[in-house]
Design a protein around this motif. Structure first.
Motif, short mmCIF file in Angstrom:
data_model
loop_
_atom_site.label_atom_id
_atom_site.label_comp_id
_atom_site.label_asym_id
_atom_site.label_seq_id
_atom_site.Cartn_x
_atom_site.Cartn_y
_atom_site.Cartn_z
N ASP A 198 -25.16 10.73 10.81
CA ASP A 198 -25.64 10.17 9.46
C ASP A 198 -25.85 11.11 8.49
O ASP A 198 -26.57 12.23 8.81
N ASN A 199 -25.30 11.16 7.27
CA ASN A 199 -25.80 12.11 6.25
C ASN A 199 -25.27 13.52 6.44
O ASN A 199 -25.56 14.41 5.41
N LYS A 217 -17.87 12.85 10.43
CA LYS A 217 -19.03 12.29 10.04
C LYS A 217 -19.69 11.29 10.94
O LYS A 217 -20.47 10.22 10.63
N GLU A 218 -19.82 11.68 12.23
CA GLU A 218 -20.31 11.11 13.23
C GLU A 218 -21.72 10.80 13.17
O GLU A 218 -22.49 9.95 13.51
N LYS A 259 -15.76 8.29 13.63
CA LYS A 259 -15.82 8.75 12.15
C LYS A 259 -15.13 10.05 12.03
O LYS A 259 -15.73 10.88 11.15
#
Length: 450
Positions: free
Chosen positions: A164-165, A161-162, A125
């Protein structure tokens, strides 16, 4: 040949060998965007200028190719962009510097163009982009698209974006391509004619809850300034058709390296007051609150700029072609991440306190989808004279109406009419302000081939 261009050419050559890989072609996008703009700027007080009015019309084309990624653990791709601007009307005496490139006779060039491309890679990601067609939209750097062609940058960026959030952004930029220029320049600030080839940044966007996002960013333009940014955005959903949004922003900017030492590395504080001449020294905060109900949206806010110096952002407008002896490159025109970056003025000088508001309405609620209108008003007070003696005030009113055709053969064709009025009330000296009335009419259309 520039080193970055050579590296990009090599990367594109490697990608060409893998172009048949699934994803690279299947996920590709090719589009052609057209923008026609009429620009009318009426200087109510000429201050010795030969003409009070500046009027020009131009046509811009932007061809974008965005590839997908090749298959494998690490996917590769390429993005390419071709830009072409044409001068349609508005000759010598009516020319607005910064709208179109300057010609030697005081008018605009007939046309100008430039090419850019990025090589890119994706792992899990995380994506990395390297090239000359970067257009960051971040709190510490906002790519400007307010004229015929967009401002772009050269360098490298990473977005991850490894977790979450959590979104992590980092990068280093070396050059900018102005919205009214075919050439690239180094990076600089308002009023400085020297440049830098190192703008480094890093930052985090963390979605603490589905409704609350927290931000922190740090940036450094070598030999000019360092800047910290803190932000918080919260949306409180009152009902399915009603919400209240809070947007808080804080910047802390200080001097770096040769800034303030003279020799072209000075910041002119937006032609305003500076506690330490030529140096960056600023703290700016703003708070915005937006209440939305159906098609209605009402936003109110306040911004305060510290007394020691003006707000600072990347702006190549004063950079010269060959040091201190030549004319400006013409790469001016920059944006920054504050609501007061309005149609005509910025409201970002030392000591300025600005109260602002905006009302918007989406006519889809009345059965006319694609039609939107808004009116905004900003009033700045306590703006310090460059001399430090006394203060003045200024205000601006902006109105716009936008319509995009929603269906049929001309689906996606958009029209935008914008009108701004700026006035300054700074006593008898008229030290900084120039009253202006401005009108823009823009026609946009994008055709997607893939």
């Amino acid at each position: 040949m520039y080193k970055s261009s050579l590296a990009l050419a090599v990367a594109m050559g490697v990608l060409a060998q893998q172009a048949g890989a699934a994803g690279f072609i299947e996920d590709s996008k090719l589009s052609l965007s057209s923008r026609t703009m009429y620009f009318d700027n009426n200087n109510r007080e000429t201050h010795g200028a030969t003409r009070p009015d500046q009027r020009e019309t131009g046509q811009g084309f932007k061809l974008d190719y965005i590839s997908g990624f090749t298959e494998g653990t690490v996917g590769f791709g390429v993005d390419a962009q071709a830009l072409w601007g044409i001068h349609l009307d508005g000759g010598r005496g009516y020319h607005k510097t910064g709208f179109l490139p300057d010609a030697s006779n005081g008018s605009s060039v007939n046309q100008w163009a430039r090419l850019g491309a990025n090589a890119k890679a994706r792992f899990s990601k995380t994506e990395a982009h390297f090239g000359s067609a970067l257009a960051p939209m971040l709190p510490i750097l906002v790519s400007n698209d307010g004229r015929l062609l967009p401002q772009t940058f050269e360098g490298g960026t990473i977005t991850s974006k490894e977790i979450d959030n959590l979104t992590i952004n980092a990068g280093q930029l070396t050059h900018a391509m102005g919205r009214a220029s075919s050439n690239r320049t180094g990076l600089s600030v308002n009023g400085a004619y020297r440049d830098s080839n190192k703008f480094r940044y890093g930052g985090l966007d963390y979605k603490l809850t589905p409704d609350l996002t927290l931000q922190y960013y740090y940036s450094n333009l070598e030999d000019f300034y360092k800047q910290h940014f803190l932000g918080a955005t919260h949306v409180f959903k009152i009902s399915d058709d009603q919400s209240f949004k809070t947007d808080l922003r804080y910047f802390d900017s200080s001097s770096d390296g040769r800034n303030g030492e003279g020799g072209g590395y000075n910041f002119n504080n937006n032609s305003g007051y500076a506690k330490h001449a030529g140096e960056v020294d600023n703290k700016t905060w703003s708070a915005m609150f937006t209440y939305s109900l159906g098609g209605h949206s009402l936003m109110l806010g306040h911004q305060q700029v510290s007394d020691d110096g003006a707000f600072v952002w990347l702006n190549q407008g004063s950079v010269r072609k060959d040091g201190a002896t030549s004319s400006s490159e013409g790469a001016g025109g920059a944006s920054f991440y504050l609501f007061t970056d309005s149609m005509i003025n910025q409201f970002a000088r030392a000591g300025e306190n600005t109260t602002f508001g905006q009302y918007s309405y989406d006519f889809a609620r009345l059965g006319v989808p694609g039609l939107k209108a808004s009116v905004a008003y900003l009033r700045g007070t306590d703006v310090r004279y460059a001399s430090g003696q006394g203060t003045y005030s200024e205000w601006e009113r902006d109105a716009r109406i936008d319509y995009v055709i929603q269906e049929g053969t001309l689906k996606g064709l958009g029209f935008s009419l914008r009108q701004g009025v700026y006035r300054g009330t700074n006593g008898a000296t008229n030290e900084f302000t120039k009253d202006q009335d401005q009108t823009r009419f823009i026609v946009n259309y994008t055709y997607s081939f893939l």
